[in-house]
Design a protein around this motif. Structure first.
Motif, PDB file in Angstrom:
ATOM      1  N   THR A   1     -13.867   8.900   1.773  1.00 59.61           N
ATOM      2  CA  THR A   1     -13.203   7.453   3.246  1.00 59.61           C
ATOM      3  C   THR A   1     -11.968   6.766   1.542  1.00 59.61           C
ATOM      4  O   THR A   1     -11.866   5.491   2.204  1.00 59.61           O
ATOM      5  CB  THR A   1     -14.100   6.800   3.423  1.00 59.61           C
ATOM      6  N   ARG A   2     -11.170   7.829   0.757  1.00 53.16           N
ATOM      7  CA  ARG A   2     -10.472   6.698  -0.413  1.00 53.16           C
ATOM      8  C   ARG A   2      -9.068   7.447   0.718  1.00 53.16           C
ATOM      9  O   ARG A   2      -8.168   7.339  -0.583  1.00 53.16           O
ATOM     10  CB  ARG A   2     -10.369   7.595  -1.662  1.00 53.16           C
TER      11      ARG A   2
ATOM     12  N   GLU B   1      -8.226   3.682  -2.931  1.00 54.95           N
ATOM     13  CA  GLU B   1      -7.238   4.462  -2.700  1.00 54.95           C
ATOM     14  C   GLU B   1      -5.805   5.028  -2.522  1.00 54.95           C
ATOM     15  O   GLU B   1      -4.992   4.263  -3.304  1.00 54.95           O
ATOM     16  CB  GLU B   1      -7.685   3.514  -0.740  1.00 54.95           C
TER      17      GLU B   1
ATOM     18  N   LYS C   1       3.223  -3.242   6.859  1.00 50.87           N
ATOM     19  CA  LYS C   1       1.226  -2.789   6.834  1.00 50.87           C
ATOM     20  C   LYS C   1       1.312  -4.810   6.917  1.00 50.87           C
ATOM     21  O   LYS C   1       2.002  -5.046   5.409  1.00 50.87           O
ATOM     22  CB  LYS C   1       0.887  -2.261   5.893  1.00 50.87           C
TER      23      LYS C   1
ATOM     24  N   SER D   1       2.075   4.935   1.033  1.00 52.33           N
ATOM     25  CA  SER D   1       1.353   5.972   2.342  1.00 52.33           C
ATOM     26  C   SER D   1       2.942   6.511   2.214  1.00 52.33           C
ATOM     27  O   SER D   1       3.602   6.885   1.781  1.00 52.33           O
ATOM     28  CB  SER D   1       2.081   4.737   3.090  1.00 52.33           C
TER      29      SER D   1
ATOM     30  N   GLN E   1       0.789  -1.309   0.106  1.00 47.68           N
ATOM     31  CA  GLN E   1       0.080   0.101   0.399  1.00 47.68           C
ATOM     32  C   GLN E   1       1.197   1.468   0.116  1.00 47.68           C
ATOM     33  O   GLN E   1       1.955   1.337   0.688  1.00 47.68           O
ATOM     34  CB  GLN E   1      -0.728   0.157   1.239  1.00 47.68           C
TER      35      GLN E   1
ATOM     36  N   ILE F   1      -5.980   7.876   2.595  1.00 52.10           N
ATOM     37  CA  ILE F   1      -5.137   7.250   3.302  1.00 52.10           C
ATOM     38  C   ILE F   1      -4.640   8.339   4.753  1.00 52.10           C
ATOM     39  O   ILE F   1      -5.378   7.442   5.938  1.00 52.10           O
ATOM     40  CB  ILE F   1      -4.189   6.576   2.743  1.00 52.10           C
TER      41      ILE F   1
ATOM     42  N   GLY G   1     -12.343   0.406   3.972  1.00 54.21           N
ATOM     43  CA  GLY G   1     -11.261   0.688   4.091  1.00 54.21           C
ATOM     44  C   GLY G   1     -10.824  -0.648   5.556  1.00 54.21           C
ATOM     45  O   GLY G   1     -10.196  -0.939   6.683  1.00 54.21           O
TER      46      GLY G   1
ATOM     47  N   ASN H   1     -11.803   0.133  10.403  1.00 54.49           N
ATOM     48  CA  ASN H   1     -11.433   0.324   8.965  1.00 54.49           C
ATOM     49  C   ASN H   1      -9.943   0.624   9.310  1.00 54.49           C
ATOM     50  O   ASN H   1      -9.686   1.864  10.420  1.00 54.49           O
ATOM     51  CB  ASN H   1     -12.229   1.974   9.122  1.00 54.49           C
ATOM     52  N   TYR H   2      -8.609   0.317   8.824  1.00 59.40           N
ATOM     53  CA  TYR H   2      -7.341   0.493   8.576  1.00 59.40           C
ATOM     54  C   TYR H   2      -7.420   1.177   7.688  1.00 59.40           C
ATOM     55  O   TYR H   2      -5.929   1.976   8.152  1.00 59.40           O
ATOM     56  CB  TYR H   2      -6.690  -0.935   8.330  1.00 59.40           C
ATOM     57  N   ARG H   3      -8.016   1.421   6.746  1.00 59.97           N
ATOM     58  CA  ARG H   3      -7.786   2.532   5.830  1.00 59.97           C
ATOM     59  C   ARG H   3      -6.376   4.170   6.287  1.00 59.97           C
ATOM     60  O   ARG H   3      -5.924   4.820   5.999  1.00 59.97           O
ATOM     61  CB  ARG H   3      -7.802   2.720   4.302  1.00 59.97           C
ATOM     62  N   ASN H   4      -8.488   4.083   7.202  1.00 57.54           N
ATOM     63  CA  ASN H   4      -8.552   6.219   6.882  1.00 57.54           C
ATOM     64  C   ASN H   4      -7.734   6.457   8.854  1.00 57.54           C
ATOM     65  O   ASN H   4      -7.529   5.604   9.008  1.00 57.54           O
ATOM     66  CB  ASN H   4      -9.669   6.493   7.460  1.00 57.54           C
TER      67      ASN H   4
END
Length: 621
Positions: free
Chosen positions: A592-593, A561, A227, A213, A211, A595, A252, A429-432
Motif C-alpha cells: 500500500t505504499r 508513498e 490534489k 504522481s 504528492q 500510489i 492512505g 483510502n485516497y492513496r492507492n
C-alpha cells in the motif's frame, strides 16, 4: 442543512452574538449542497472574512456580520464607519467595502485558473460562476435601515440582510433569496464537484496535497489535476480543538496531511515548541520535508516564522536528545546491546518522573504512525504535553502495527490519553488505485481480521474503502533467480523512466539485507541513480526530491508513498524471523505504499507468493 467546514460548535463559542444567530440560520435554512466557512483564513495573505458560502448554482458569497445598533453609528462613508464604543469613538472599515475587497481578492485568485473561467464569449477570461458579497446587520431591521439615508447611500439595500430577515420564523426560501439577491447575474451550468475542489484548492492553500504522481512529472504552476483534502478531511482538520485527539485511519486516508495542517494551525495558537514524533527515521525525514515545503521551519530549517519551534524526531532519537540536553548519562551500547532502546526509554521516563527532565515542555505533541508506539512510550509522551493546552494528536492504524510481538488490547485511558468523545475514524483510502488496494487487502485480510474494539477508547482495526481511482493491475513476475529479479527491476525502471516517470517516483522495498545489496549493485552497474536508505545510519535521512530511485527495507517504507513500488523477493516470504501474521502485515503495508503501480517479483514458490497470485486472480476475475 449546510455543511460547515469550520467546526460549528467550536466556532460558535468565539463568535459574536450576531454571528451566532446567523450561523444558526445558515445551518437551519440552507440545503446540504451549501458549503460554509466561518472565520477561515484565505489565500497566502491569511485574510479572514466572517463567512464564505459556496453553492454549485449560486457560486461564491462573502459576508461580513456586524452587531451594530443604530445609536452607535456616528458617521459612515463608502470607506469607513465611526462607532461609539465604551472606550470612545472608534473608526472601522465599511463592512460592505471589506466584503467586496475579500470577494475581489478571491475572484482574482480564481481567475488565474483556466479551468474556472469562461473560455469564450463576451465574458471570456472571467469567472465561470457567480460571485457576490454582502453585509449582515444583526441588530438593525429592514425598516430602520431603509429609513436612514446615510446608511442606504453607502450600503446598497440589496446587499444587506437585516435583523428581521434572519429570524428563526423566516421561510428558508425567503432566506436563501436574500443571499441570491446579492448577485445580479447567473450562469446556467452549475459548478461541478471537480470545480468546487479547485475553488477550495486556491482559496485554502493549506488543504493542497503536495504528492508525486505519474501524471505530475512536470507540474505547471496551476496543475490541471489537483490534489486536495476531501470535505471530510478538511472538516476534521479544521475541527481538531483542544484536548487529546485520536484519529483511527486506514493507510492512505490522509492522516499525515491532517497532522501537517494541525501543525500549521497550532503555530498560531501555542508559544512553546511543537513536537512531532514517529517511529522510523525515513518518515521523520519525510515529515520535515513536508513541513519545509509549507514554509514551516522546524529544528532543521531556519525559516521564519517558525524556525526552531517545530521539532520532528523518530521516538528513540528524541529520547537520546532529551538525555543529552539535560546531561543525563545515556546507556552504554556495550552494556545494553540487546536492550539498548528499552533502556534509553526507561532512563527518560525515570528522569521525567524524578523531575530531572521538564514535563509539559511542548505546546503540542503530534504522533504519526502511533500504532508502532508501545503503551509505555505513549504514557511518557503524554507527560510532555503542556497541561495548559492539553494538545495531543495521535494518528493510528491498527492494520499497520508491525513492531509489537503480541497485539495487546490496551485502552488509551489507562496510559493517560483522555480522548473519549474526541476520536474519529477515516475509512477511505485516497492513496492507492482500487486495483492496488484491493489486491493488498485480498492478500492480507485473513491476517488482518479481528474483532473490533467494544468502545472507542481502544485501538480499532478498520477495513479500508477505496476512493475509486482506477489504474494498472499489480503484477507478480516469476523469474529464475534473485539475480534475475534484480536485473528485471533495472529493466523496468529504465523503461518507466523513458516513459517520463522520474527516478524519485520509484522505490524498491526489500525484506532481507542480501536483497538490498544485490539490487544496489545492479542499479549502480546500470548507472541508474539509486539512494540506499538503509545503507548506514546517515542515509536514513533521505532527500525525497533527489532524482534517484529509493531503496529501503519494508519497515523503513512505513508512512511513505511513491507512484511506483517494486517488491522483490516474495519467494522468500514469510521471513522466518516473524510470524506469518506479522509478515503479512508487513507485506500489506509495503504493497500500500504504491500510489499507481505495484510490481512484485519472485524466483521460487512460497506461501506468500502463492497468496499474492491467488489475490491477483480473484481481483482480476
Amino acid at each position: 442543512m449546510a455543511l460547515f467546514l469550520t467546526h460549528y460548535s467550536q466556532q460558535f463559542q468565539k463568535a459574536t452574538p450576531g454571528e451566532r444567530r446567523f450561523m444558526q440560520r445558515l445551518q437551519q435554512k440552507l440545503e446540504d449542497d451549501y458549503l460554509v466557512w466561518y472565520d477561515a483564513p484565505i489565500g497566502r495573505k491569511r485574510q479572514h472574512p466572517d463567512f464564505i458560502i459556496l453553492h454549485p448554482q449560486r457560486g461564491l458569497i462573502v459576508l461580513e456580520v456586524k452587531d451594530w445598533r443604530l445609536d452607535t453609528i456616528r458617521q459612515i462613508n463608502p470607506s469607513t464607519v465611526t462607532l461609539l464604543t465604551p472606550n470612545g469613538e472608534k473608526e472601522e472599515r465599511n463592512p460592505l467595502e471589506q466584503a467586496r475587497a475579500y470577494a475581489i481578492a478571491i475572484k482574482e485568485l480564481l481567475e488565474r485558473d483556466k479551468l474556472l473561467i469562461q473560455a469564450e464569449g463576451r465574458h471570456k477570461g472571467k469567472l465561470a460562476f457567480p460571485y457576490s458579497y454582502g453585509v449582515v446587520l444583526s441588530n438593525i431591521t429592514r425598516a430602520t435601515f431603509e429609513s436612514q439615508p446615510a446608511l442606504t447611500a453607502v450600503i446598497e439595500p440589496n446587499l444587506v440582510i437585516c435583523k428581521d430577515e434572519m429570524m428563526e420564523k423566516v421561510d428558508p426560501g425567503d432566506f436563501q433569496q436574500q443571499l441570491w439577491n446579492f448577485c445580479s447575474y447567473e450562469f446556467g451550468e452549475p459548478l461541478t464537484p471537480e470545480q468546487i475542489d479547485r475553488v477550495r484548492w486556491h482559496i485554502f492553500p493549506e488543504l493542497q496535497i503536495k504528492q508525486l504522481s505519474l501524471l505530475e512529472a512536470d507540474e505547471p504552476e496551476i496543475p490541471d489535476l489537483i490534489k486536495i483534502m476531501d470535505l471530510q478531511q478538511e472538516q476534521l482538520a479544521r475541527s481538531l480543538g483542544e484536548g487529546h485527539r485520536i484519529i483511527h485511519g486506514v493507510a492512505g486516508s490522509g492522516k499525515t496531511l491532517i497532522l501537517v495542517y494541525r501543525c500549521q494551525k497550532l503555530l498560531e495558537e501555542v508559544t512553546k515548541p511543537i513536537l512531532i514524533l514517529c517511529f522510523n527515521v525515513p518518515l521523520a525525514a519525510k515529515l520535515r520535508q513536508m513541513l519545509h515545503a509549507r514554509g514551516i521551519g522546524g529544528d532543521r530549517f531556519a525559516l521564519p516564522p517558525s524556525a526552531g519551534r517545530v521539532i520532528v524526531r523518530h521516538f528513540h532519537r528524541w529520547c537520546a536528545d532529551l538525555l543529552e540536553t539535560y546531561r543525563i548519562e545515556k546507556p552504554s551500547w556495550n552494556q545494553f546491546r540487546e536492550n539498548y532502546s528499552a533502556e534509553l526509554v526507561k532512563r527518560v521516563s525515570r528522569a521525567v518522573e524524578g523531575g530531572l527532565i521538564l514535563a509539559g515542555q511542548y505546546g503540542a505533541v503530534l504522533i504519526d504512525e502511533g500504532h508502532d508506539f508501545e503503551p509505555d512510550w505513549l504514557k511518557l509522551v503524554v507527560q510532555m504535553v503542556d497541561p495548559q493546552t492539553k494538545s495531543l494528536l495521535l494518528l493510528y492504524d491498527d492494520a499497520q502495527n508491525l513492531y509489537g510481538k503480541k497485539r495487546r488490547r490496551v485502552s488509551f485511558k489507562s496510559i493517560g490519553i483522555e480522548a473519549q468523545g474526541r476520536t474519529t475514524v477515516l475509512q477511505i483510502n485516497y492513496r492507492n488505485t482500487a486495483e492496488v488496494l484491493t489486491v493488498a487487502y485480498e492478500f492480507a485480510k485473513e491476517f488482518l481480521s479481528q474483532d473490533e474494539a467494544s468502545d472507542e477508547d481502544a485501538p480499532v482495526l478498520i477495513k479500508p474503502q477505496t476512493a475509486g481511482r482506477a489504474g494498472v493491475m499489480p503484477e507478480l513476475v516469476r523469474l529464475s533467480s534473485f539475480k534475475a529479479e534484480a536485473h528485471y527491476l533495472v529493466e523496468q525502471a529504465q523503461k518507466l523512466q523513458k516513459q517520463g516517470i522520474t527516478w524519485n517516483q520509484m522505490a524498491i522495498l526489500y525484506r532481507s539485507k542480501f536483497m538490498g545489496e544485490q539490487i544496489h549493485c545492479q542499479f549502480e552497474q546500470a548507472q541508474i541513480p539509486i539512494e540506499w536508505i538503509n545503507q548506514n545510519s546517515d542515509s536514513r535521512n533521505f532527500n525525497a526530491d533527489a532524482l534517484s530511485v529509493k531503496l529501503m527495507t519494508m519497515h523503513s517504507g512505513k508512512g511513505l508513498e511513491f507512484p511506483v513500488i517494486f517488491l522483490p523477493g516474495l519467494g522468500f516470504l514469510p521471513h522466518p524471523q516473524g510470524t506469518p501474521a506479522e509478515e503479512a502485515r508487513l507485506l500489506y503495508v509495503a504493497m500500500t505504499r504504491a500510489i499507481d503501480r505495484l510490481i512484485m517479483t519472485c524466483d521460487r514458490r512460497s506461501d506468500f507468493a502463492a497468496k499474492v497470485a491467488a489475490a491477483l486472480k480473484r481481483v482480476g476475475a
